[in-house]
Design a protein around this motif. Structure first.
Motif, PDB file in Angstrom:
ATOM      1  N   GLY A 247      11.897  -9.503  -7.196  1.00  0.00           N
ATOM      2  CA  GLY A 247      12.692  -9.677  -5.988  1.00  0.00           C
ATOM      3  C   GLY A 247      12.593  -8.520  -5.016  1.00  0.00           C
ATOM      4  O   GLY A 247      13.429  -8.385  -4.123  1.00  0.00           O
ATOM      5  N   SER A 248      11.577  -7.682  -5.190  1.00  0.00           N
ATOM      6  CA  SER A 248      11.388  -6.539  -4.292  1.00  0.00           C
ATOM      7  C   SER A 248      10.167  -6.766  -3.409  1.00  0.00           C
ATOM      8  O   SER A 248       9.287  -7.574  -3.730  1.00  0.00           O
ATOM      9  CB  SER A 248      11.209  -5.247  -5.094  1.00  0.00           C
ATOM     10  OG  SER A 248      12.359  -4.965  -5.867  1.00  0.00           O
ATOM     11  N   CYS A 249      10.108  -6.024  -2.313  1.00  0.00           N
ATOM     12  CA  CYS A 249       8.994  -6.133  -1.378  1.00  0.00           C
ATOM     13  C   CYS A 249       7.904  -5.147  -1.777  1.00  0.00           C
ATOM     14  O   CYS A 249       8.150  -3.945  -1.886  1.00  0.00           O
ATOM     15  CB  CYS A 249       9.476  -5.848   0.038  1.00  0.00           C
ATOM     16  SG  CYS A 249       8.149  -5.870   1.279  1.00  0.00           S
ATOM     17  N   SER A 250       6.683  -5.650  -1.968  1.00  0.00           N
ATOM     18  CA  SER A 250       5.586  -4.792  -2.391  1.00  0.00           C
ATOM     19  C   SER A 250       5.076  -3.888  -1.278  1.00  0.00           C
ATOM     20  O   SER A 250       4.318  -2.953  -1.535  1.00  0.00           O
ATOM     21  CB  SER A 250       4.430  -5.641  -2.944  1.00  0.00           C
ATOM     22  OG  SER A 250       3.923  -6.508  -1.950  1.00  0.00           O
ATOM     23  N   ILE A 251       5.484  -4.157  -0.040  1.00  0.00           N
ATOM     24  CA  ILE A 251       5.140  -3.260   1.075  1.00  0.00           C
ATOM     25  C   ILE A 251       6.426  -2.750   1.724  1.00  0.00           C
ATOM     26  O   ILE A 251       6.499  -2.593   2.949  1.00  0.00           O
ATOM     27  CB  ILE A 251       4.233  -3.957   2.120  1.00  0.00           C
ATOM     28  CG1 ILE A 251       4.917  -5.222   2.692  1.00  0.00           C
ATOM     29  CG2 ILE A 251       2.875  -4.308   1.535  1.00  0.00           C
ATOM     30  CD1 ILE A 251       4.220  -5.777   3.922  1.00  0.00           C
ATOM     31  N   ASN A 252       7.430  -2.489   0.904  1.00  0.00           N
ATOM     32  CA  ASN A 252       8.758  -2.151   1.409  1.00  0.00           C
ATOM     33  C   ASN A 252       8.746  -1.005   2.416  1.00  0.00           C
ATOM     34  O   ASN A 252       9.444  -1.041   3.426  1.00  0.00           O
ATOM     35  CB  ASN A 252       9.683  -1.803   0.244  1.00  0.00           C
ATOM     36  CG  ASN A 252      11.107  -1.548   0.687  1.00  0.00           C
ATOM     37  OD1 ASN A 252      11.779  -2.446   1.187  1.00  0.00           O
ATOM     38  ND2 ASN A 252      11.576  -0.325   0.512  1.00  0.00           N
ATOM     39  N   SER A 253       7.947   0.032   2.175  1.00  0.00           N
ATOM     40  CA  SER A 253       7.946   1.196   3.063  1.00  0.00           C
ATOM     41  C   SER A 253       7.360   0.891   4.427  1.00  0.00           C
ATOM     42  O   SER A 253       7.592   1.628   5.396  1.00  0.00           O
ATOM     43  CB  SER A 253       7.185   2.358   2.418  1.00  0.00           C
ATOM     44  OG  SER A 253       5.827   1.995   2.185  1.00  0.00           O
ATOM     45  N   SER A 254       6.595  -0.193   4.531  1.00  0.00           N
ATOM     46  CA  SER A 254       5.974  -0.532   5.817  1.00  0.00           C
ATOM     47  C   SER A 254       6.277  -1.960   6.249  1.00  0.00           C
ATOM     48  O   SER A 254       5.618  -2.483   7.147  1.00  0.00           O
ATOM     49  CB  SER A 254       4.454  -0.355   5.724  1.00  0.00           C
ATOM     50  OG  SER A 254       3.895  -1.226   4.755  1.00  0.00           O
ATOM     51  N   LYS A 255       7.250  -2.603   5.622  1.00  0.00           N
ATOM     52  CA  LYS A 255       7.544  -4.005   5.918  1.00  0.00           C
ATOM     53  C   LYS A 255       7.916  -4.183   7.394  1.00  0.00           C
ATOM     54  O   LYS A 255       8.366  -3.245   8.058  1.00  0.00           O
ATOM     55  CB  LYS A 255       8.669  -4.513   5.031  1.00  0.00           C
ATOM     56  CG  LYS A 255      10.024  -3.857   5.272  1.00  0.00           C
ATOM     57  CD  LYS A 255      11.045  -4.340   4.259  1.00  0.00           C
ATOM     58  CE  LYS A 255      12.391  -3.651   4.465  1.00  0.00           C
ATOM     59  NZ  LYS A 255      13.369  -4.039   3.433  1.00  0.00           N
ATOM     60  N   PRO A 256       7.710  -5.380   7.946  1.00  0.00           N
ATOM     61  CA  PRO A 256       8.038  -5.631   9.350  1.00  0.00           C
ATOM     62  C   PRO A 256       9.484  -5.275   9.679  1.00  0.00           C
ATOM     63  O   PRO A 256      10.388  -5.501   8.865  1.00  0.00           O
ATOM     64  CB  PRO A 256       7.796  -7.141   9.496  1.00  0.00           C
ATOM     65  CG  PRO A 256       6.806  -7.468   8.434  1.00  0.00           C
ATOM     66  CD  PRO A 256       7.141  -6.568   7.278  1.00  0.00           C
ATOM     67  N   GLY A 257       9.700  -4.744  10.861  1.00  0.00           N
ATOM     68  CA  GLY A 257      11.046  -4.362  11.277  1.00  0.00           C
ATOM     69  C   GLY A 257      12.021  -5.511  11.253  1.00  0.00           C
ATOM     70  O   GLY A 257      13.210  -5.329  10.982  1.00  0.00           O
TER      71      GLY A 257
END
Length: 247
Positions: free
Chosen positions: A163-173
């Motif tokens: 349930g986490s985002c694999s690109i969390n540090s750069s995910k879309p605003g």
């Protein structure tokens, strides 16, 4: 489609979403009616925090505010129920680098598509309802996503099994913005940023409260996110990576 037709279609979509949501989470009947536009006592309570003016629904008959808090990790509907992932020019640079593309052109060709849609800002007692038509570059939620999928609810491929985002540090605003939507307007020759809720029926985090005292810290935290995102959208428009028409 006529305005009445658009409103009816939206109401049907929200009803279906709420019915699906209630299979897993209890939905307050009053909150449900707010989502469906069935309350006649909704007032627009304005609250300015930092550089953002929030439009919070206030129910005069029950003296309740409609507020929200995130239920992650029990819920990640925001990653599964979005209709699209519009990108700012900053997103384009950050995400393309994070995904290992040598240049932004390659990223645009393989990972994005262009879509147009309508967004309606909440009407207030002082301002009429604004209907904006936006054209923006969108991140593909699946490798094969295209314009025909614009507006469809598709689970994002960057949502992992935990349930986490694999690109969390750069995910879309726009992902950090949820469940708010924002807009900017000129007030006394100064640009101001406003925000309200996306009442789509997909998020179980809405609830009622008699006071905003405990909720203000959440809004303060989001004010920076909302302000920065809205400014990035404005920059994206100036750089001609997006287009907006207001009626």
């Amino acid at each position: 489609m006529t305005p009445t037709g658009r409103e009816s279609e939206k109401s049907d979509e929200v009803l279906i979403a709420l019915d699906n949501l209630s299979k897993k989470w209890p939905i307050d009947p009053i909150v449900r009616d707010v989502h469906l536009g069935l309350r006649s006592d909704i007032q627009d309570y304005l609250l300015k925090l930092n550089q953002v003016t929030y439009h919070i629904p206030y129910l005069s008959e029950t003296a309740d505010f409609v507020v929200w808090n995130c239920l992650w990790p029990d819920c990640h509907n925001c990653c599964e129920k979005q209709g699209r992932l519009p990108l700012t020019s900053k997103d384009l640079s950050v995400i393309s680098k994070d995904l290992g593309y040598p240049n932004r052109t390659s990223f645009l060709r393989k990972e994005t598509y262009i879509a147009t849609w309508e967004s309606t800002a909440a009407a207030t007692t002082h301002e009429p309802q604004l209907i904006t038509t936006l054209t923006m570059i969108n991140l593909k939620r699946t490798q094969t996503e295209g314009e025909a999928d614009n507006g469809r609810q598709i689970a994002c491929r960057f949502l992992d099994k935990n349930g986490s985002c694999s690109i969390n540090s750069s995910k879309p605003g726009v992902c950090s913005l949820y469940p708010f939507f924002s807009w900017s307007q000129n007030e006394n020759n100064r640009l101001s940023v406003h925000a309200s809720y996306q009442l789509t029926g997909d998020c179980p985090g809405f609830y009622l409260t008699k006071t905003l005292d405990d909720y203000i810290p959440i809004l303060k935290n989001y004010s920076e996110i909302i302000y920065n995102y809205t400014m990035n959208v404005n920059t994206t428009l100036r750089e001609s990576f997006a287009r907006i028409d207001i009626t």
